[in-house]
Design an enzyme around this catalytic site. Structure first.
Site, PDB file in Angstrom:
ATOM      1  N   ARG A  34       0.824  -1.179   0.081  1.00 27.90           N
ATOM      2  CA  ARG A  34      -0.138   0.073  -0.030  1.00 27.90           C
ATOM      3  C   ARG A  34       1.024   1.397   0.110  1.00 27.90           C
ATOM      4  NH1 ARG A  34      -4.753  -2.190   4.269  1.00 27.90           N
ATOM      5  NH2 ARG A  34      -5.906  -3.006   2.688  1.00 27.90           N
ATOM      6  N   GLU A  46      -2.180  -9.491  -5.143  1.00 33.07           N
ATOM      7  CA  GLU A  46      -3.354 -10.256  -5.331  1.00 33.07           C
ATOM      8  C   GLU A  46      -3.585 -11.512  -5.692  1.00 33.07           C
ATOM      9  OE1 GLU A  46      -6.116  -8.674  -4.647  1.00 33.07           O
ATOM     10  OE2 GLU A  46      -5.315  -6.630  -4.419  1.00 33.07           O
ATOM     11  N   GLN A  51      -7.080 -16.770  -1.031  1.00 33.02           N
ATOM     12  CA  GLN A  51      -7.350 -17.832  -0.324  1.00 33.02           C
ATOM     13  C   GLN A  51      -6.260 -18.007   0.677  1.00 33.02           C
ATOM     14  OE1 GLN A  51      -9.675 -20.189  -1.672  1.00 33.02           O
ATOM     15  NE2 GLN A  51      -9.949 -19.648  -3.658  1.00 33.02           N
ATOM     16  N   THR A  52      -5.582 -16.860   1.081  1.00 30.04           N
ATOM     17  CA  THR A  52      -4.676 -16.976   2.289  1.00 30.04           C
ATOM     18  C   THR A  52      -4.664 -15.669   3.065  1.00 30.04           C
ATOM     19  OG1 THR A  52      -3.093 -17.526   0.126  1.00 30.04           O
ATOM     20  CG2 THR A  52      -1.992 -16.454   2.071  1.00 30.04           C
ATOM     21  N   LEU A  89       1.916 -22.700   0.135  1.00 37.26           N
ATOM     22  CA  LEU A  89       0.848 -21.755   0.104  1.00 37.26           C
ATOM     23  C   LEU A  89      -0.381 -22.444  -0.488  1.00 37.26           C
ATOM     24  CD1 LEU A  89       1.476 -18.268  -1.530  1.00 37.26           C
ATOM     25  CD2 LEU A  89       0.348 -18.840   0.511  1.00 37.26           C
ATOM     26  N   CYS A 201     -16.956  -5.640   9.408  1.00 33.52           N
ATOM     27  CA  CYS A 201     -18.082  -6.179   9.013  1.00 33.52           C
ATOM     28  C   CYS A 201     -17.743  -7.948   8.978  1.00 33.52           C
ATOM     29  CB  CYS A 201     -18.544  -5.788   7.828  1.00 33.52           C
ATOM     30  SG  CYS A 201     -20.446  -6.446   7.524  1.00 33.52           S
TER      31      CYS A 201
HETATM   32  S1  SF4 Z   1     -23.564  -1.607   9.952  1.00 32.44           S
HETATM   33 FE1  SF4 Z   1     -23.919  -2.886   8.031  1.00 32.44          FE
HETATM   34  S2  SF4 Z   1     -21.973  -2.923   6.969  1.00 32.44           S
HETATM   35 FE2  SF4 Z   1     -21.547  -2.333   8.853  1.00 32.44          FE
HETATM   36  S3  SF4 Z   1     -20.651  -3.928  10.099  1.00 32.44           S
HETATM   37 FE3  SF4 Z   1     -22.820  -3.664  10.704  1.00 32.44          FE
HETATM   38  S4  SF4 Z   1     -23.819  -5.279   9.073  1.00 32.44           S
HETATM   39 FE4  SF4 Z   1     -21.573  -4.876   8.308  1.00 32.44          FE
END
Ligand code: SF4
Length: 369
Positions: A34, A46, A51-52, A89, A201
């Site tokens: 980055r 990428e 899968q890692t 890997l 999330c």
């Molecule tokens: S607010 Fe929505 S997008 Fe954010 S963590 Fe909760 S479920 Fe996921």
């Protein structure tokens, strides 16, 4: 929910996007690719990270960057060296495609990387997600990169009820992601959604109260122990079980290794000749392989260690090793009779590699007749 849906409009999506990008700028993890993203480092990242887990992939990314500093160096490397660097890997087709892709970019494109997602899709091993990720991160093309994290985040954000592991659900995620992508900060936007999926999330317990999308999300939970939220999944297709016996034929100092064909599992990796057969079946007098053992004395044959399970994406392998201690050298039809030290340098499947040191020790202890 209905009230929220009716209130959901382009303005609130834009508000969510703005909050998401601000959050990413403040909370993104410091990762080396980055720092100054360029197509070579991002492409390597990428491919390696598919899968890692990041902490595992980082080690490999560093090895590749330090060993082959640009695409010309990678293209000129022997494939066996690339496979060896990839060892551990899994999914070795990625390494073979990486090498083919480096050669295509270096030799057919004069070292010039594609700049659009469409052009990246013509490069070996690059699918729609990877193409969009590279084109947006390196060239700011406004295309949505959709991986597992993005599927989860958007299916929750938009309350998509169709399974996201089927085309019907994926299409809805893709349609929204394409509309939502930031027109001038596409790379940052894509990375922000993925980072949100990795850090906030999460698959089982989304941390909604810490989420920048909370005020515009259709599935925000007031506390993370609340009702489980989508995504809906239909489930995987059945995984086939296979019993596999590896025949370790050795005189203590040398061992029989063979390179697997390019196609199929473990393509071009080196293995002890293996066969699909019941693990508990009786051992024949000589190794049940294609080599000619008629003039070679088999001093002993023994099952080694416990059977173990090794999971591939579409197969569940039950594996076991059998050690055949022989005099002299066998008359081989394929493969190579080589010292253990040379076998050590070959790229091997993880199923063999995990037992390598203990197996070699057991075989060396048999002595060299
Ligand atoms: S607010 Fe929505 S997008 Fe954010 S963590 Fe909760 S479920 Fe996921």
């Amino acid at each position: 929910m209905q009230e929220k849906l009716e209130g959901m409009n382009a303005a609130s999506w834009a508000e969510g996007r703005h909050a998401l990008i601000r959050w990413y700028q403040d909370h993104q993890r410091a990762l080396p690719w980055r720092e100054s993203p360029d197509p070579y480092t991002v492409w390597l990242c990428e491919i390696i990270m598919q899968q890692t887990r990041i902490h595992q992939g980082l080690k490999y990314w560093n090895t590749f960057i330090n060993t082959w500093t640009d695409v010309h160096a990678l293209a000129a490397a022997p494939l066996d060296d690339v496979l060896k660097a990839w060892q551990g890997l899994g999914y070795y087709s990625r390494a073979r495609n990486l090498h083919r892709a480096a050669q295509a970019i270096a030799f057919e494109r004069g070292g010039v990387f594609p700049e659009t997602a469409e052009a990246w899709k013509a490069i070996p091993g690059v699918g729609p997600y990877t193409a969009a990720a590279i084109a947006s991160i390196c060239f700011n093309e406004p295309v949505a990169a959709i991986d597992g994290n993005v599927l989860r985040v958007i299916s929750r954000y938009r309350d998509i009820q169709d399974p996201i592991d089927r085309p019907i659900g994926r299409k809805q995620v893709a349609a929204f992601a394409t509309e939502w992508i930031h027109p001038t900060k596409a790379g940052t936007h894509n990375q922000a959604v993925m980072e949100l999926g990795a850090l906030i999330c999460k698959p089982t317990s989304p941390l909604c109260s810490a989420c920048p999308l909370e005020s515009t999300c259709l599935n925000a939970q007031s506390d993370s122990s609340g009702t489980p939220v989508p995504p809906v999944k239909q489930g995987k297709t059945k995984v086939k079980s296979v019993q596999l016996v590896f025949n370790v034929v050795t005189n203590g100092a040398h061992v029989w290794m063979r390179q697997r064909p390019a196609e199929g599992i473990w393509g071009r990796l080196w293995e002890f000749p293996s066969q699909e057969r019941p693990l508990e079946s009786e051992l024949p007098a000589v190794p049940p392989t294609e080599a000619n053992f008629s003039s070679t004395a088999v001093r002993s044959r023994s099952v080694w260690g416990e059977p173990f399970e090794h999971i591939l994406s579409h197969r569940r392998l039950l594996c076991r090793f059998v050690i055949w201690h022989i005099d002299g050298a066998p008359d081989l039809k394929d493969g190579v009779w080589m010292p253990w030290s040379e076998a050590e340098s070959k790229a091997r499947p993880r199923a063999i590699d995990r037992c390598w040191e203990r197996l070699e020790k057991s075989c060396s202890a048999l002595g060299n007749p």
